[in-house]
Design a protein around this motif. Structure first.
Motif, PDB file in Angstrom:
ATOM      1  N   MET A   1      58.399  33.517  45.131  1.00  0.00           N
ATOM      2  CA  MET A   1      57.689  33.324  43.867  1.00  0.00           C
ATOM      3  C   MET A   1      56.309  33.943  43.972  1.00  0.00           C
ATOM      4  SD  MET A   1      56.670  29.814  41.866  1.00  0.00           S
ATOM      5  CE  MET A   1      55.497  29.325  43.102  1.00  0.00           C
ATOM      6  N   THR A   2      55.914  34.716  42.961  1.00  0.00           N
ATOM      7  CA  THR A   2      54.598  35.321  42.925  1.00  0.00           C
ATOM      8  C   THR A   2      53.695  34.512  42.026  1.00  0.00           C
ATOM      9  OG1 THR A   2      55.556  37.510  43.230  1.00  0.00           O
ATOM     10  CG2 THR A   2      53.291  37.402  42.398  1.00  0.00           C
ATOM     11  N   ILE A   3      52.525  34.175  42.496  1.00  0.00           N
ATOM     12  CA  ILE A   3      51.556  33.396  41.722  1.00  0.00           C
ATOM     13  C   ILE A   3      50.670  34.333  40.943  1.00  0.00           C
ATOM     14  CG2 ILE A   3      49.626  31.786  41.867  1.00  0.00           C
ATOM     15  CD1 ILE A   3      50.892  30.670  44.363  1.00  0.00           C
ATOM     16  N   ASP A   4      50.562  34.131  39.648  1.00  0.00           N
ATOM     17  CA  ASP A   4      49.676  34.931  38.806  1.00  0.00           C
ATOM     18  C   ASP A   4      48.239  34.535  39.070  1.00  0.00           C
ATOM     19  OD1 ASP A   4      48.249  36.180  36.865  1.00  0.00           O
ATOM     20  OD2 ASP A   4      49.555  35.607  35.201  1.00  0.00           O
ATOM     21  N   PRO A   5      47.407  35.434  39.649  1.00  0.00           N
ATOM     22  CA  PRO A   5      46.049  35.049  40.027  1.00  0.00           C
ATOM     23  C   PRO A   5      45.113  34.823  38.869  1.00  0.00           C
ATOM     24  CG  PRO A   5      46.773  36.973  41.276  1.00  0.00           C
ATOM     25  CD  PRO A   5      47.734  36.765  40.175  1.00  0.00           C
ATOM     26  N   GLY A   6      45.464  35.137  37.641  1.00  0.00           N
ATOM     27  CA  GLY A   6      44.460  34.814  36.633  1.00  0.00           C
ATOM     28  C   GLY A   6      44.683  35.377  35.270  1.00  0.00           C
ATOM     29  N   THR A   7      43.853  34.965  34.358  1.00  0.00           N
ATOM     30  CA  THR A   7      43.969  35.359  32.966  1.00  0.00           C
ATOM     31  C   THR A   7      42.613  35.485  32.335  1.00  0.00           C
ATOM     32  OG1 THR A   7      44.033  33.090  32.217  1.00  0.00           O
ATOM     33  CG2 THR A   7      46.153  34.097  32.712  1.00  0.00           C
ATOM     34  N   ILE A   8      42.563  36.336  31.264  1.00  0.00           N
ATOM     35  CA  ILE A   8      41.480  36.301  30.304  1.00  0.00           C
ATOM     36  C   ILE A   8      42.079  36.649  28.965  1.00  0.00           C
ATOM     37  CG2 ILE A   8      39.798  37.095  32.017  1.00  0.00           C
ATOM     38  CD1 ILE A   8      39.704  39.734  30.471  1.00  0.00           C
ATOM     39  N   PRO A   9      41.346  36.540  27.873  1.00  0.00           N
ATOM     40  CA  PRO A   9      41.926  36.882  26.581  1.00  0.00           C
ATOM     41  C   PRO A   9      42.506  38.292  26.575  1.00  0.00           C
ATOM     42  CG  PRO A   9      39.849  35.776  26.292  1.00  0.00           C
ATOM     43  CD  PRO A   9      40.001  36.039  27.744  1.00  0.00           C
ATOM     44  N   SER A  10      43.669  38.483  25.937  1.00  0.00           N
ATOM     45  CA  SER A  10      44.350  39.769  25.948  1.00  0.00           C
ATOM     46  C   SER A  10      44.469  40.341  24.557  1.00  0.00           C
ATOM     47  CB  SER A  10      45.745  39.613  26.556  1.00  0.00           C
ATOM     48  OG  SER A  10      46.564  38.888  25.671  1.00  0.00           O
ATOM     49  N   VAL A  48      46.356  44.013  45.265  1.00  0.00           N
ATOM     50  CA  VAL A  48      45.130  44.757  44.956  1.00  0.00           C
ATOM     51  C   VAL A  48      44.080  43.834  44.369  1.00  0.00           C
ATOM     52  CG1 VAL A  48      44.116  46.542  43.503  1.00  0.00           C
ATOM     53  CG2 VAL A  48      46.308  46.959  44.647  1.00  0.00           C
ATOM     54  N   LEU A  49      44.460  43.024  43.399  1.00  0.00           N
ATOM     55  CA  LEU A  49      43.493  42.191  42.688  1.00  0.00           C
ATOM     56  C   LEU A  49      43.083  40.962  43.491  1.00  0.00           C
ATOM     57  CD1 LEU A  49      44.989  42.494  39.104  1.00  0.00           C
ATOM     58  CD2 LEU A  49      42.995  43.659  40.054  1.00  0.00           C
ATOM     59  N   SER A  50      43.784  40.698  44.588  1.00  0.00           N
ATOM     60  CA  SER A  50      43.367  39.618  45.477  1.00  0.00           C
ATOM     61  C   SER A  50      42.392  40.104  46.536  1.00  0.00           C
ATOM     62  CB  SER A  50      44.592  38.997  46.169  1.00  0.00           C
ATOM     63  OG  SER A  50      45.440  38.381  45.214  1.00  0.00           O
ATOM     64  N   GLY A  51      42.061  41.406  46.490  1.00  0.00           N
ATOM     65  CA  GLY A  51      41.079  41.940  47.422  1.00  0.00           C
ATOM     66  C   GLY A  51      41.663  42.440  48.727  1.00  0.00           C
ATOM     67  N   ARG A  52      42.971  42.482  48.841  1.00  0.00           N
ATOM     68  CA  ARG A  52      43.576  42.953  50.085  1.00  0.00           C
ATOM     69  C   ARG A  52      43.525  44.475  50.150  1.00  0.00           C
ATOM     70  NH1 ARG A  52      48.968  39.127  49.675  1.00  0.00           N
ATOM     71  NH2 ARG A  52      47.850  37.150  49.465  1.00  0.00           N
ATOM     72  N   ARG A  53      43.382  44.982  51.367  1.00  0.00           N
ATOM     73  CA  ARG A  53      43.242  46.430  51.576  1.00  0.00           C
ATOM     74  C   ARG A  53      44.549  47.092  51.994  1.00  0.00           C
ATOM     75  NH1 ARG A  53      38.614  48.192  49.199  1.00  0.00           N
ATOM     76  NH2 ARG A  53      36.950  46.663  49.539  1.00  0.00           N
ATOM     77  N   SER A  54      45.661  46.376  51.896  1.00  0.00           N
ATOM     78  CA  SER A  54      46.930  46.918  52.374  1.00  0.00           C
ATOM     79  C   SER A  54      47.547  47.921  51.414  1.00  0.00           C
ATOM     80  CB  SER A  54      47.922  45.771  52.625  1.00  0.00           C
ATOM     81  OG  SER A  54      48.115  45.012  51.431  1.00  0.00           O
ATOM     82  N   VAL A  55      47.013  48.013  50.193  1.00  0.00           N
ATOM     83  CA  VAL A  55      47.535  48.957  49.201  1.00  0.00           C
ATOM     84  C   VAL A  55      46.599  50.154  49.117  1.00  0.00           C
ATOM     85  CG1 VAL A  55      48.199  49.303  46.795  1.00  0.00           C
ATOM     86  CG2 VAL A  55      48.575  47.076  47.885  1.00  0.00           C
ATOM     87  N   GLY A  56      47.134  51.346  49.324  1.00  0.00           N
ATOM     88  CA  GLY A  56      46.313  52.548  49.292  1.00  0.00           C
ATOM     89  C   GLY A  56      46.354  53.259  47.960  1.00  0.00           C
ATOM     90  N   GLU A  57      45.712  54.426  47.942  1.00  0.00           N
ATOM     91  CA  GLU A  57      45.701  55.251  46.734  1.00  0.00           C
ATOM     92  C   GLU A  57      47.034  56.006  46.630  1.00  0.00           C
ATOM     93  OE1 GLU A  57      43.563  54.891  44.569  1.00  0.00           O
ATOM     94  OE2 GLU A  57      41.913  53.932  45.653  1.00  0.00           O
ATOM     95  N   PRO A  58      47.476  56.369  45.413  1.00  0.00           N
ATOM     96  CA  PRO A  58      46.757  56.191  44.138  1.00  0.00           C
ATOM     97  C   PRO A  58      46.992  54.847  43.475  1.00  0.00           C
ATOM     98  CG  PRO A  58      48.766  57.403  43.754  1.00  0.00           C
ATOM     99  CD  PRO A  58      48.731  57.148  45.243  1.00  0.00           C
ATOM    100  N   TYR A  59      47.846  54.005  44.108  1.00  0.00           N
ATOM    101  CA  TYR A  59      48.245  52.771  43.442  1.00  0.00           C
ATOM    102  C   TYR A  59      47.064  51.824  43.246  1.00  0.00           C
ATOM    103  CZ  TYR A  59      52.746  54.647  44.822  1.00  0.00           C
ATOM    104  OH  TYR A  59      53.813  55.463  44.997  1.00  0.00           O
ATOM    105  N   ARG A  60      46.218  51.750  44.253  1.00  0.00           N
ATOM    106  CA  ARG A  60      45.055  50.845  44.139  1.00  0.00           C
ATOM    107  C   ARG A  60      44.176  51.229  42.953  1.00  0.00           C
ATOM    108  NH1 ARG A  60      42.424  47.258  47.145  1.00  0.00           N
ATOM    109  NH2 ARG A  60      40.163  47.043  46.876  1.00  0.00           N
TER     110      ARG A  60
END
Length: 364
Positions: A1-10, A48-60
């Motif tokens: 299960m993946t936890i959605d780290p957050g929301t703001i108005p869309s 990426v949005l959790s601040g982890r550096r394991s994802v490189g470019e161009p995806y990051r």
């Protein structure tokens, strides 16, 4: 299960992500929307949005651009659940207006912010129940660290309850340190209150003083008790009668010092030197003495303890016992954040130095 780290108005369906001024948003931007716009998997966007550096470019870069375009902000609470800890470090102090605590807070913040963490500052106003509530709050929010600053008391029941609360905090993954007496089973930065007051008393006796009054805090506050005890020991070291000292107890505040000094003058001031057990009490005492027409140091000498920053503007300059307040805060933060979680609690003693200034005059 993946936890959605957050929301703001869309955006509404059909609206351009780069909508102009006046666009309306009525729902949360989901992590899945960010992932879809970036053309990556939900797990990749989350990393990426959790601040982890394991994802490189161009995806990051694509994920960050999509989040920016959609005005997405991570949900800190959800991230804390996913990581097991948040980026928050709690700092509990007694009084945010007291320069003693604000200087320590400055040291804590400097160390914490160097690690890209956030300080949550709370003032307990010396209320033991509020202190317990804040510790529980930090536990529920999965704070990464917790620093408690302020003297312990003789209240054993409260101490036991606080020890248990801190045990729960650590069991949940948090790490803690205290700046006070070493009584809570955590890392501790321990100012040498008793030894510092003992050194001060010796120096004042060597100036020729033999009659003393002490303006102390509440009898149940250990910092005040230790400083009074150390002061009496220093007098005995120099051949003065430690039991002949007039000791008045009041609030551990500027107002407390002012009130006690007024009472001292009203009763007939016989002491040649007054020791207030902290600097804010000494400043209150100085105000009261001036109001009563008592000159410092011509009529009576005055000394404090802590060497708070506001003493730079005081006339006459106040004799005191210096504690490295900002360094104490930084050291406590270091113990709480950088120590191995499996290591036993450490107690770091902080040396206290006597600083003689113009508020104490020699009688010999």
């Amino acid at each position: 299960m993946t936890i959605d780290p957050g929301t703001i108005p869309s955006r509404k369906p059909g609206e351009d992500a780069e909508d102009g001024e006046g666009a309306r948003r009525d729902g949360p931007v989901l992590l899945s929307e960010v992932a879809a716009r970036a053309g990556v998997s939900l797990a990749t966007a989350s990393r990426v949005l959790s601040g982890r550096r394991s994802v490189g470019e161009p995806y990051r870069g694509r994920v960050l651009a999509a989040a920016r375009d959609l005005r997405y902000t991570p949900n800190a609470q959800a991230q804390a659940v996913a990581r097991g800890a948040s980026n928050v470090v709690g700092l509990l102090i007694h009084d945010v207006l007291d320069p003693y605590f604000s200087s320590i807070a400055s040291g804590v913040m400097r160390h914490v912010e160097e690690r890209d963490l956030v300080v949550f500052l709370a003032s307990t106003h010396s209320d033991p129940d509020r202190e317990l509530e804040y510790v529980a709050t930090m536990r529920s929010h999965r704070a990464r660290g917790l620093i408690i600053c302020g003297s312990r008391t003789t209240d054993r029941l409260h101490t036991e309850r606080l020890v248990k609360e801190l045990e729960g905090f650590r069991a949940a993954g948090g790490r803690a340190a205290v700046i006070s007496q070493n009584r809570l089973g955590t890392h501790a930065v321990v100012p040498q209150n008793r030894a510092g007051a003992r050194r001060l008393a010796r120096e004042l006796c060597r100036l020729g003083h033999r009659q003393f009054a002490v303006l102390a805090g509440p009898v149940h506050v250990l910092a005040s008790r230790d400083r009074v005890t150390g002061f009496r020991e220093g007098l005995a070291d120099e051949g003065c009668d430690p039991e002949g000292v007039t000791v008045l107890h009041g609030r551990f505040t500027r107002e407390g010092g002012e009130q006690l000094a007024s009472e001292l003058v009203a009763a007939g001031l016989r002491a040649t030197c007054v020791f207030a057990v902290n600097d804010v009490m000494a400043l209150g005492a100085l105000s009261a003495l001036r109001r009563e027409g008592v000159r410092v140091p011509d009529d009576v000498s005055l000394a404090g303890f802590d060497d708070i920053t506001t003493l730079r503007d005081v006339v006459p300059a106040l004799t005191t016992v210096r504690l490295p307040l900002e360094e104490m805060g930084a050291r406590a933060a270091q113990l709480a954040l950088d120590s191995d979680p499996a290591s036993p609690p450490r107690a770091v003693k902080v040396h206290a130095d006597v600083v003689l200034r113009e508020s104490t005059r020699p009688l010999v």
